[in-house]
Design a protein around this motif. Structure first.
Motif, PDB file in Angstrom:
ATOM      1  N   LEU A 175       0.856  -1.179   0.000  1.00 34.38           N
ATOM      2  CA  LEU A 175       0.000   0.000   0.000  1.00 34.38           C
ATOM      3  C   LEU A 175       0.892   1.229   0.000  1.00 34.38           C
ATOM      4  CD1 LEU A 175      -3.304   0.705   1.509  1.00 34.38           C
ATOM      5  CD2 LEU A 175      -1.501   2.234   2.228  1.00 34.38           C
ATOM      6  N   SER A 176       0.571   2.166  -0.882  1.00 35.59           N
ATOM      7  CA  SER A 176       1.288   3.429  -0.945  1.00 35.59           C
ATOM      8  C   SER A 176       0.259   4.546  -0.867  1.00 35.59           C
ATOM      9  CB  SER A 176       2.084   3.528  -2.244  1.00 35.59           C
ATOM     10  OG  SER A 176       2.782   4.760  -2.303  1.00 35.59           O
ATOM     11  N   ASP A 189       3.929  11.225  11.711  1.00 31.90           N
ATOM     12  CA  ASP A 189       2.935  11.026  12.769  1.00 31.90           C
ATOM     13  C   ASP A 189       1.521  11.276  12.259  1.00 31.90           C
ATOM     14  OD1 ASP A 189       4.897  10.349  14.592  1.00 31.90           O
ATOM     15  OD2 ASP A 189       5.003  12.355  15.481  1.00 31.90           O
ATOM     16  N   GLU A 190       1.378  12.113  11.259  1.00 31.51           N
ATOM     17  CA  GLU A 190       0.059  12.431  10.699  1.00 31.51           C
ATOM     18  C   GLU A 190      -0.433  11.330   9.765  1.00 31.51           C
ATOM     19  OE1 GLU A 190      -3.251  14.385  10.706  1.00 31.51           O
ATOM     20  OE2 GLU A 190      -1.570  15.454  11.594  1.00 31.51           O
ATOM     21  N   ILE A 191       0.421  10.807   8.897  1.00 33.07           N
ATOM     22  CA  ILE A 191      -0.023   9.823   7.902  1.00 33.07           C
ATOM     23  C   ILE A 191      -0.105   8.406   8.475  1.00 33.07           C
ATOM     24  CG2 ILE A 191       2.270   9.326   6.926  1.00 33.07           C
ATOM     25  CD1 ILE A 191       0.920   9.156   4.168  1.00 33.07           C
ATOM     26  N   TYR A 192       0.717   8.080   9.444  1.00 27.24           N
ATOM     27  CA  TYR A 192       0.802   6.706   9.941  1.00 27.24           C
ATOM     28  C   TYR A 192      -0.546   6.127  10.393  1.00 27.24           C
ATOM     29  CZ  TYR A 192       1.777   2.638  12.668  1.00 27.24           C
ATOM     30  OH  TYR A 192       1.718   1.373  13.162  1.00 27.24           O
ATOM     31  N   PRO A 193      -1.332   6.818  11.246  1.00 28.46           N
ATOM     32  CA  PRO A 193      -2.595   6.200  11.685  1.00 28.46           C
ATOM     33  C   PRO A 193      -3.575   5.938  10.532  1.00 28.46           C
ATOM     34  CG  PRO A 193      -2.206   8.279  12.852  1.00 28.46           C
ATOM     35  CD  PRO A 193      -1.094   8.095  11.877  1.00 28.46           C
ATOM     36  N   HIS A 194      -3.552   6.784   9.513  1.00 27.28           N
ATOM     37  CA  HIS A 194      -4.428   6.573   8.363  1.00 27.28           C
ATOM     38  C   HIS A 194      -4.020   5.311   7.597  1.00 27.28           C
ATOM     39  CE1 HIS A 194      -6.383  10.490   8.736  1.00 27.28           C
ATOM     40  NE2 HIS A 194      -5.186  10.989   8.980  1.00 27.28           N
ATOM     41  N   PRO A 226      -6.713  -9.650  11.049  1.00 29.01           N
ATOM     42  CA  PRO A 226      -6.316  -8.237  11.147  1.00 29.01           C
ATOM     43  C   PRO A 226      -4.810  -8.119  11.397  1.00 29.01           C
ATOM     44  CG  PRO A 226      -7.480  -8.921  13.119  1.00 29.01           C
ATOM     45  CD  PRO A 226      -7.536 -10.079  12.165  1.00 29.01           C
ATOM     46  N   VAL A 227      -4.140  -7.459  10.498  1.00 26.51           N
ATOM     47  CA  VAL A 227      -2.705  -7.221  10.641  1.00 26.51           C
ATOM     48  C   VAL A 227      -2.548  -5.755  11.036  1.00 26.51           C
ATOM     49  CG1 VAL A 227      -0.493  -7.109   9.435  1.00 26.51           C
ATOM     50  CG2 VAL A 227      -2.095  -8.962   8.927  1.00 26.51           C
ATOM     51  N   VAL A 228      -1.927  -5.537  12.184  1.00 24.10           N
ATOM     52  CA  VAL A 228      -1.692  -4.182  12.662  1.00 24.10           C
ATOM     53  C   VAL A 228      -0.200  -3.908  12.529  1.00 24.10           C
ATOM     54  CG1 VAL A 228      -1.901  -2.597  14.605  1.00 24.10           C
ATOM     55  CG2 VAL A 228      -3.631  -4.370  14.256  1.00 24.10           C
ATOM     56  N   ILE A 229       0.137  -2.977  11.658  1.00 31.84           N
ATOM     57  CA  ILE A 229       1.552  -2.700  11.423  1.00 31.84           C
ATOM     58  C   ILE A 229       2.140  -1.940  12.615  1.00 31.84           C
ATOM     59  CG2 ILE A 229       1.362  -2.760   8.914  1.00 31.84           C
ATOM     60  CD1 ILE A 229       1.443   0.334   8.971  1.00 31.84           C
ATOM     61  N   PRO A 230       3.338  -2.305  13.014  1.00 30.20           N
ATOM     62  CA  PRO A 230       3.966  -1.598  14.131  1.00 30.20           C
ATOM     63  C   PRO A 230       4.483  -0.228  13.704  1.00 30.20           C
ATOM     64  CG  PRO A 230       5.468  -3.240  13.247  1.00 30.20           C
ATOM     65  CD  PRO A 230       4.168  -3.390  12.510  1.00 30.20           C
ATOM     66  N   LYS A 231       4.403   0.723  14.604  1.00 26.37           N
ATOM     67  CA  LYS A 231       4.933   2.055  14.313  1.00 26.37           C
ATOM     68  C   LYS A 231       6.430   2.050  14.599  1.00 26.37           C
ATOM     69  CE  LYS A 231       4.256   6.936  14.951  1.00 26.37           C
ATOM     70  NZ  LYS A 231       3.499   7.991  15.618  1.00 26.37           N
ATOM     71  N   VAL A 232       7.175   2.545  13.651  1.00 26.54           N
ATOM     72  CA  VAL A 232       8.623   2.642  13.803  1.00 26.54           C
ATOM     73  C   VAL A 232       8.942   4.059  14.263  1.00 26.54           C
ATOM     74  CG1 VAL A 232      10.833   2.517  12.592  1.00 26.54           C
ATOM     75  CG2 VAL A 232       8.983   0.937  11.994  1.00 26.54           C
ATOM     76  N   ALA A 288      -4.810   2.092   9.642  1.00 21.97           N
ATOM     77  CA  ALA A 288      -6.230   1.752   9.593  1.00 21.97           C
ATOM     78  C   ALA A 288      -6.619   1.191   8.224  1.00 21.97           C
ATOM     79  CB  ALA A 288      -7.074   2.968   9.932  1.00 21.97           C
ATOM     80  N   LEU A 289      -6.096   1.783   7.152  1.00 16.86           N
ATOM     81  CA  LEU A 289      -6.388   1.292   5.807  1.00 16.86           C
ATOM     82  C   LEU A 289      -5.927  -0.154   5.626  1.00 16.86           C
ATOM     83  CD1 LEU A 289      -5.388   4.375   3.639  1.00 16.86           C
ATOM     84  CD2 LEU A 289      -7.616   3.234   3.603  1.00 16.86           C
ATOM     85  N   ILE A 290      -4.714  -0.448   6.058  1.00 16.27           N
ATOM     86  CA  ILE A 290      -4.165  -1.794   5.902  1.00 16.27           C
ATOM     87  C   ILE A 290      -5.005  -2.808   6.672  1.00 16.27           C
ATOM     88  CG2 ILE A 290      -2.202  -3.276   6.517  1.00 16.27           C
ATOM     89  CD1 ILE A 290      -0.386  -0.901   5.693  1.00 16.27           C
ATOM     90  N   THR A 291      -5.320  -2.500   7.920  1.00 19.31           N
ATOM     91  CA  THR A 291      -6.119  -3.421   8.721  1.00 19.31           C
ATOM     92  C   THR A 291      -7.480  -3.651   8.070  1.00 19.31           C
ATOM     93  OG1 THR A 291      -4.987  -2.716  10.734  1.00 19.31           O
ATOM     94  CG2 THR A 291      -7.106  -3.828  11.009  1.00 19.31           C
TER      95      THR A 291
END
Length: 138
Positions: free
Chosen positions: A66-67, A89-94, A110-116, A97-100
């Protein structure tokens, strides 16, 4: 310290291959890239986050990419390193949520990507040091 104003997000690419059969436990490897590009006046930017995942043992049977790009307004005089961190920090939560949502709606767990955590040493600004091949920010 300045503020960014979120103007919207655009998904540019979604690619999903799921040829897995039956109940399987996924062992996913993940790669991510993030960059920010600016308008000539440095008052607007586009922050792109790309997430690429695949099953470690069967990458041809399960892979997902996903891009997405967030569009933001920047306060005049903001430091680009600060913008980079705040844009992430602004784009990450969007994107998270899209990926999940996409994977669950595709019948996957449900795959929840970890925040780096954004590391200052990994932020490269065009014009600092060597040429960055026309990249404004990466």
């Amino acid at each position: 310290m300045g503020e960014l104003i979120f103007k919207g997000i655009k998904v540019e690419e979604i690619d999903l291959t799921n040829k897995l059969e039956g109940q399987v436990q996924l062992d996913i490897s993940q790669r991510a890239s993030f960059n920010v590009k600016y308008t000539n006046d440095n008052l607007h930017c586009a922050a792109n986050l790309t997430i690429d995942m695949m099953e470690k043992n069967a990458p041809m049977d399960f892979n997902f990419k996903l891009s997405a790009t967030a569009f933001l307004d920047c306060e005049e005089g903001m430091d680009k390193r600060e913008i980079h961190k705040k844009a992430y920090d602004e784009i990450y939560p969007h994107v998270r949520a899209l990926i999940t949502t996409i994977l669950v709606n595709a019948g996957l767990p449900p795959v929840v990507i970890p925040k780096v955590k954004m590391d200052d040493s990994n932020i490269k600004i065009a014009g600092e040091g060597e040429s960055d091949n026309n990249q404004y920010y990466s």
